[in-house]
Design a protein around this motif. Structure first.
Motif, PDB file in Angstrom:
ATOM      1  N   LEU A  67       8.611   8.918  -8.872  1.00 60.48           N
ATOM      2  CA  LEU A  67       8.997   7.271 -10.319  1.00 60.48           C
ATOM      3  C   LEU A  67       8.825   9.327 -11.283  1.00 60.48           C
ATOM      4  N   GLN A  68       7.909  10.134 -11.546  1.00 58.83           N
ATOM      5  CA  GLN A  68       8.246  11.163 -11.965  1.00 58.83           C
ATOM      6  C   GLN A  68      10.081  11.283 -12.421  1.00 58.83           C
ATOM      7  N   VAL A  69      10.114  11.302 -11.879  1.00 55.98           N
ATOM      8  CA  VAL A  69      12.175  11.620 -12.096  1.00 55.98           C
ATOM      9  C   VAL A  69      12.571  10.373 -12.917  1.00 55.98           C
ATOM     10  N   VAL A 124      -0.172   7.882  -9.365  1.00 60.45           N
ATOM     11  CA  VAL A 124      -0.522   8.122  -7.567  1.00 60.45           C
ATOM     12  C   VAL A 124      -1.580   7.903  -7.566  1.00 60.45           C
ATOM     13  N   ARG A 125      -2.819   8.707  -8.403  1.00 57.85           N
ATOM     14  CA  ARG A 125      -3.653   8.430  -8.283  1.00 57.85           C
ATOM     15  C   ARG A 125      -4.919   7.102  -8.315  1.00 57.85           C
ATOM     16  N   GLN A 126      -4.078   6.043  -9.831  1.00 56.48           N
ATOM     17  CA  GLN A 126      -4.472   4.792  -9.188  1.00 56.48           C
ATOM     18  C   GLN A 126      -4.171   4.145  -7.480  1.00 56.48           C
ATOM     19  N   ARG A 127      -2.943   4.656  -6.967  1.00 52.12           N
ATOM     20  CA  ARG A 127      -2.705   3.572  -6.251  1.00 52.12           C
ATOM     21  C   ARG A 127      -3.210   4.567  -4.914  1.00 52.12           C
ATOM     22  N   LEU A 128      -3.805   6.057  -5.239  1.00 51.84           N
ATOM     23  CA  LEU A 128      -4.894   6.281  -4.052  1.00 51.84           C
ATOM     24  C   LEU A 128      -5.985   5.773  -3.536  1.00 51.84           C
ATOM     25  N   GLU A 129      -6.578   5.617  -5.071  1.00 49.84           N
ATOM     26  CA  GLU A 129      -8.008   4.621  -4.640  1.00 49.84           C
ATOM     27  C   GLU A 129      -7.460   3.237  -4.755  1.00 49.84           C
ATOM     28  N   GLY A 130      -6.327   2.454  -3.890  1.00 51.84           N
ATOM     29  CA  GLY A 130      -6.571   0.641  -3.818  1.00 51.84           C
ATOM     30  C   GLY A 130      -5.756   0.406  -4.717  1.00 51.84           C
ATOM     31  N   GLU A 131      -5.563   0.672  -6.209  1.00 55.05           N
ATOM     32  CA  GLU A 131      -5.199   0.128  -7.006  1.00 55.05           C
ATOM     33  C   GLU A 131      -4.054  -0.488  -6.829  1.00 55.05           C
ATOM     34  N   ASN A 132      -3.246  -2.110  -6.288  1.00 56.06           N
ATOM     35  CA  ASN A 132      -2.192  -1.739  -5.719  1.00 56.06           C
ATOM     36  C   ASN A 132      -1.545  -2.779  -6.848  1.00 56.06           C
ATOM     37  N   ASP A 133      -1.941  -3.866  -7.891  1.00 58.55           N
ATOM     38  CA  ASP A 133      -1.629  -4.521  -9.145  1.00 58.55           C
ATOM     39  C   ASP A 133      -0.889  -3.835  -9.949  1.00 58.55           C
ATOM     40  N   PRO A 179       0.442  -0.880  -0.582  1.00 63.44           N
ATOM     41  CA  PRO A 179       0.149   0.407  -0.128  1.00 63.44           C
ATOM     42  C   PRO A 179       0.791   1.407  -0.292  1.00 63.44           C
ATOM     43  N   ILE A 180       0.309   2.249  -0.947  1.00 57.97           N
ATOM     44  CA  ILE A 180       0.557   3.592  -0.836  1.00 57.97           C
ATOM     45  C   ILE A 180       1.225   4.219   0.404  1.00 57.97           C
ATOM     46  N   ARG A 181       2.138   5.168   0.842  1.00 58.74           N
ATOM     47  CA  ARG A 181       2.306   4.967   2.308  1.00 58.74           C
ATOM     48  C   ARG A 181       3.475   6.523   1.874  1.00 58.74           C
ATOM     49  N   ASP A 182       3.789   7.520   1.320  1.00 60.40           N
ATOM     50  CA  ASP A 182       4.263   8.750   1.153  1.00 60.40           C
ATOM     51  C   ASP A 182       3.449   8.667  -0.991  1.00 60.40           C
ATOM     52  N   PRO A 183       2.695   9.524  -0.915  1.00 58.67           N
ATOM     53  CA  PRO A 183       2.000   9.682  -2.305  1.00 58.67           C
ATOM     54  C   PRO A 183       3.146  10.270  -3.342  1.00 58.67           C
ATOM     55  N   GLN A 184       3.024  11.295  -2.285  1.00 65.62           N
ATOM     56  CA  GLN A 184       4.329  13.061  -3.125  1.00 65.62           C
ATOM     57  C   GLN A 184       5.373  12.134  -3.352  1.00 65.62           C
ATOM     58  N   GLN A 185       6.206  11.496  -2.009  1.00 66.03           N
ATOM     59  CA  GLN A 185       7.741  10.822  -2.862  1.00 66.03           C
ATOM     60  C   GLN A 185       7.342   9.501  -3.648  1.00 66.03           C
TER      61      GLN A 185
END
Length: 111
Positions: free
Chosen positions: A24-26, A54-63, A13-19
């Motif tokens: 990933l962007q860099v 990140v949006r998908q991860r925040l929505e709970g997608e981890n696959d 699960p995502i812990r720090d969306p900004q990081q």
């Protein structure tokens, strides 16, 4: 010899969306710049792909497979005419970067 399906890769699960988004962007922008030539559009592409991820991860997608499909689907609306890349190349690059960051051998799916 029977072909075996490749097991799904599930991210924690995502812990720090900004990081995670910044990393990933860099990483994606660096990859895009190394593949052909550095272009301004690479920054825009990498920002957009990272936002989708990140949006998908925040929505709970981890696959990881589902995340790649989401990137392909949403990046289809992007105008790639100023780029050497496509939505498929971008999504595959994201997958490779994530797999590499997890220490998984891209060749055979083994750690």
């Amino acid at each position: 010899m029977t072909a075996q399906p490749i097991p799904a890769i599930t991210l924690p699960p995502i812990r720090d969306p900004q990081q995670e988004g910044e990393w990933l962007q860099v990483a994606l922008q660096n990859w895009l710049n190394r593949e052909f030539i550095p272009e301004q559009v690479n920054e825009i592409i990498s920002q957009r792909a990272a936002r989708i991820f990140v949006r998908q991860r925040l929505e709970g997608e981890n696959d990881l497979g589902s995340l790649v499909i989401a990137i392909v689907t949403e990046m289809q609306a992007f105008d790639f005419t100023e780029s050497f890349f496509s939505e498929f190349a971008v999504a595959n690059a994201v997958s490779d970067l994530i797999i590499h960051s997890l220490g998984i051998d891209r060749c055979c799916g083994q750690s």
